[in-house]
Scaffold this active site. Structure first.
Site, mmCIF file in Angstrom:
data_model
loop_
_atom_site.group_PDB
_atom_site.id
_atom_site.type_symbol
_atom_site.label_atom_id
_atom_site.label_comp_id
_atom_site.label_asym_id
_atom_site.label_seq_id
_atom_site.Cartn_x
_atom_site.Cartn_y
_atom_site.Cartn_z
ATOM 1 N N HIS A 125 -46.364 33.927 -49.396
ATOM 2 C CA HIS A 125 -47.438 34.647 -48.702
ATOM 3 C C HIS A 125 -48.763 34.075 -49.167
ATOM 4 O O HIS A 125 -49.082 34.133 -50.356
ATOM 5 C CB HIS A 125 -47.376 36.152 -48.993
ATOM 6 C CG HIS A 125 -48.404 36.932 -48.235
ATOM 7 N ND1 HIS A 125 -48.158 37.472 -46.993
ATOM 8 C CD2 HIS A 125 -49.686 37.266 -48.543
ATOM 9 C CE1 HIS A 125 -49.237 38.106 -46.562
ATOM 10 N NE2 HIS A 125 -50.179 37.996 -47.488
ATOM 11 N N CYS A 126 -49.523 33.517 -48.239
ATOM 12 C CA CYS A 126 -50.782 32.868 -48.588
ATOM 13 C C CYS A 126 -51.930 33.865 -48.456
ATOM 14 O O CYS A 126 -52.207 34.361 -47.356
ATOM 15 C CB CYS A 126 -51.027 31.669 -47.670
ATOM 16 S SG CYS A 126 -52.569 30.798 -48.040
ATOM 17 N N PRO A 127 -52.620 34.174 -49.557
ATOM 18 C CA PRO A 127 -53.739 35.129 -49.471
ATOM 19 C C PRO A 127 -54.957 34.558 -48.765
ATOM 20 O O PRO A 127 -55.804 35.307 -48.280
ATOM 21 C CB PRO A 127 -54.041 35.431 -50.944
ATOM 22 C CG PRO A 127 -53.577 34.219 -51.676
ATOM 23 C CD PRO A 127 -52.380 33.709 -50.929
#
Length: 204
Positions: A95-97
């Site tokens: 999951h890329c912030p």
């Protein structure tokens, strides 16, 4: 350099938006019949021990599916649950912030284009900064001004240091993703030879 920087900036923005708004491969939360033995959970709702598995017949063969106790679905191979999004994602990477989205099988190409263009933009900005520092150093030498007293040189130096560090991190990140993609490609060919389900077919 200005044209290259502008082109890479546009490429960065386009690939970032594509990564952000493309469905990474979310699996629908439709009601499914769970395993006969309910998986054990701890006080936070996390599974204890290995997840329940079941071989399920699909259009391309029979493959081991894993039960997700959060989504209440049987997820196919290479799918994992994302705690941040609350969904199971096909080909889940992370999951890329920075884009506020999962990186999965459907947007991984856009994500790779995003980090590659950012890396290229960092290299161009660093090259431009070093060129400006070289020119400014020549002017300071002609005017007999100490570099420590040159305000423009100090500003350029304060820009060059973080840009250099960020570019090195991005280069490592791009190389790491290239390694992961090559490794996944080889593993995919091995599974094809063994008649196992490859990652590219999990969408069927």
């Amino acid at each position: 350099l200005p044209l290259s920087a502008a082109s890479l900036f546009v490429a960065t923005m386009v690939s970032m938006l594509a990564t952000m708004f493309t469905d990474p491969g979310f699996l629908m939360k439709n009601a499914q019949k769970g395993p006969a033995v309910k998986p054990r959970q701890d006080q936070w709702g996390r599974p204890i021990g290995p997840p329940a598995r079941e071989w399920i017949q699909t259009q391309i063969g029979t493959y081991p599916f894993t039960w997700c106790i959060t989504c209440d679905i049987w997820r196919p191979p290479y799918a994992h649950h994302c705690v941040d999004c609350g969904h199971c994602v096909l080909g889940f990477d992370h999951h890329c912030p920075f884009v506020n989205n999962c990186i999965g099988v459907r947007n991984h190409v856009y994500f790779f284009a995003f980090i590659s263009s950012v890396c290229g933009l960092g290299v161009v900005v660093l090259a431009g900064t070093l060129a400006a520092m070289y020119i400014q150093a020549g002017r300071a030498a002609d005017e007999h001004v100490a570099l420590s007293d040159d305000t423009q040189m100090l500003i350029l130096g304060s820009v060059a240091v973080p840009v250099t560090l960020l570019t090195l991190v991005l280069i490592f990140f791009v190389c790491f993703h290239i390694y992961i993609c090559c490794k996944a490609s080889l593993a995919d060919k091995e599974r094809e030879a063994k008649k196992e389900v490859p990652l590219a077919r999990c969408e069927s």
